[in-house]
Design an enzyme around this catalytic site. Sequence first.
Site, PDB file in Angstrom:
ATOM      1  N   ASP A   8      10.806  -3.969 -14.926  1.00 50.92           N
ATOM      2  CA  ASP A   8      10.561  -3.488 -13.555  1.00 50.92           C
ATOM      3  C   ASP A   8       9.058  -3.451 -13.338  1.00 50.92           C
ATOM      4  O   ASP A   8       8.271  -3.600 -14.280  1.00 50.92           O
ATOM      5  CB  ASP A   8      11.171  -2.106 -13.349  1.00 50.92           C
ATOM      6  CG  ASP A   8      11.216  -1.664 -11.886  1.00 50.92           C
ATOM      7  OD1 ASP A   8      10.918  -2.487 -11.003  1.00 50.92           O
ATOM      8  OD2 ASP A   8      11.536  -0.490 -11.632  1.00 50.92           O
ATOM      9  N   SER A   9       8.658  -3.236 -12.091  1.00 47.79           N
ATOM     10  CA  SER A   9       7.232  -3.085 -11.792  1.00 47.79           C
ATOM     11  C   SER A   9       6.723  -1.713 -12.217  1.00 47.79           C
ATOM     12  O   SER A   9       5.517  -1.520 -12.365  1.00 47.79           O
ATOM     13  CB  SER A   9       6.979  -3.289 -10.298  1.00 47.79           C
ATOM     14  OG  SER A   9       7.680  -2.314  -9.541  1.00 47.79           O
ATOM     15  N   CYS A  72      14.869  -4.462 -10.960  1.00 45.43           N
ATOM     16  CA  CYS A  72      14.005  -4.325  -9.788  1.00 45.43           C
ATOM     17  C   CYS A  72      14.622  -5.169  -8.683  1.00 45.43           C
ATOM     18  O   CYS A  72      14.782  -6.390  -8.853  1.00 45.43           O
ATOM     19  CB  CYS A  72      12.600  -4.821 -10.113  1.00 45.43           C
ATOM     20  SG  CYS A  72      11.492  -4.963  -8.692  1.00 45.43           S
ATOM     21  N   GLU A 150       7.521   7.737  -8.424  1.00 43.96           N
ATOM     22  CA  GLU A 150       6.688   7.678  -9.623  1.00 43.96           C
ATOM     23  C   GLU A 150       5.902   8.983  -9.794  1.00 43.96           C
ATOM     24  O   GLU A 150       5.734   9.482 -10.906  1.00 43.96           O
ATOM     25  CB  GLU A 150       5.735   6.493  -9.537  1.00 43.96           C
ATOM     26  CG  GLU A 150       6.419   5.140  -9.568  1.00 43.96           C
ATOM     27  CD  GLU A 150       6.178   4.380 -10.863  1.00 43.96           C
ATOM     28  OE1 GLU A 150       5.157   4.651 -11.525  1.00 43.96           O
ATOM     29  OE2 GLU A 150       7.018   3.534 -11.203  1.00 43.96           O
ATOM     30  N   CYS A 183      16.415   0.204  -4.271  1.00 42.95           N
ATOM     31  CA  CYS A 183      15.264   0.120  -5.168  1.00 42.95           C
ATOM     32  C   CYS A 183      15.587   1.003  -6.360  1.00 42.95           C
ATOM     33  O   CYS A 183      16.070   2.139  -6.185  1.00 42.95           O
ATOM     34  CB  CYS A 183      13.993   0.597  -4.470  1.00 42.95           C
ATOM     35  SG  CYS A 183      12.552   0.749  -5.561  1.00 42.95           S
ATOM     36  N   HIS A 185      13.819   2.701  -8.178  1.00 44.10           N
ATOM     37  CA  HIS A 185      13.072   3.956  -8.222  1.00 44.10           C
ATOM     38  C   HIS A 185      13.805   5.085  -7.493  1.00 44.10           C
ATOM     39  O   HIS A 185      13.602   6.264  -7.805  1.00 44.10           O
ATOM     40  CB  HIS A 185      11.695   3.786  -7.569  1.00 44.10           C
ATOM     41  CG  HIS A 185      10.676   3.138  -8.439  1.00 44.10           C
ATOM     42  ND1 HIS A 185      10.692   1.792  -8.716  1.00 44.10           N
ATOM     43  CD2 HIS A 185       9.606   3.645  -9.102  1.00 44.10           C
ATOM     44  CE1 HIS A 185       9.670   1.498  -9.502  1.00 44.10           C
ATOM     45  NE2 HIS A 185       9.002   2.597  -9.754  1.00 44.10           N
TER      46      HIS A 185
END
Length: 264
Positions: A8-9, A72, A150, A183, A185
């Site tokens: 993932d990023s 992702c 994050e 997403c 996240h």
Amino acid sequence: MSQLLFFDSGVGGLSIWQQVHQALPGVEAVYAMDDAAFPYGELSESVLVERVLAVFDAVTQRHDISLAVVACNTASTLVLPHLRQRFSFPVVGVVPAIKPAARLTRNGVIGLLATPGTVNRPYTHQLEADFAAGKQVLRLGSSELVTMAEAKLRGQELDIDRLADILAPWLQAPKPDTVVLGCTHFPLVKEELAKVLGSDVTLVDSGEAIARRVRSLLPAGAGNKKGGLSHLYHTASSPKGLELLRAWLQESALPEYLPLYSSS
């Protein structure tokens, strides 16, 4: 011994890793994040593809990978054909869970919450046409929410008022009763999303479906008694919150942090 690779990023793909780990606790994995280019939703297609291939090249030089998960949504909508052409192992992508959301909705209104890139890509529009015909799909793209997720992982309190501002279009009619977390996240802030959207809204992500897909692609008896994450790779020179990340994963050790790729 071969391992799985999760990419993932940032740290959002760990929400997918956890689902797979629950289903296959004896399988060992490597996690790689291109956090130097975070968030991916703002990159051009050519830059994104170049970076993902570079990270995969670096990891596969260090590890015997039996299967990879591009955890992702943004990367999955663009890079899967390139990866499958370059590598012989199976590559599983994560796409917005529009199909199950279309089955779950009661009022026919589905919210798609993702990055701006994922929301606007033709691949996502095709998913809607294939699986949500006759439903109303409301799209909402936010890179800020990725950053907020994050930050939460690093121990910062999420600003509920700001989250309500982001979700404001869905707090009035037509209000979705089912929201796709497009997403990886976003499951990290599922509790806060539910608080703002209301308990009557069903939140849907791809974790369980990906775990089933990974299980189906691995040979019977794959894994070992140890399992877990053996390595976490990052591309940022000064990655944030690794100690908090380690605690969140509840892993006894993530023994090696190596930069893999950084932009010129």
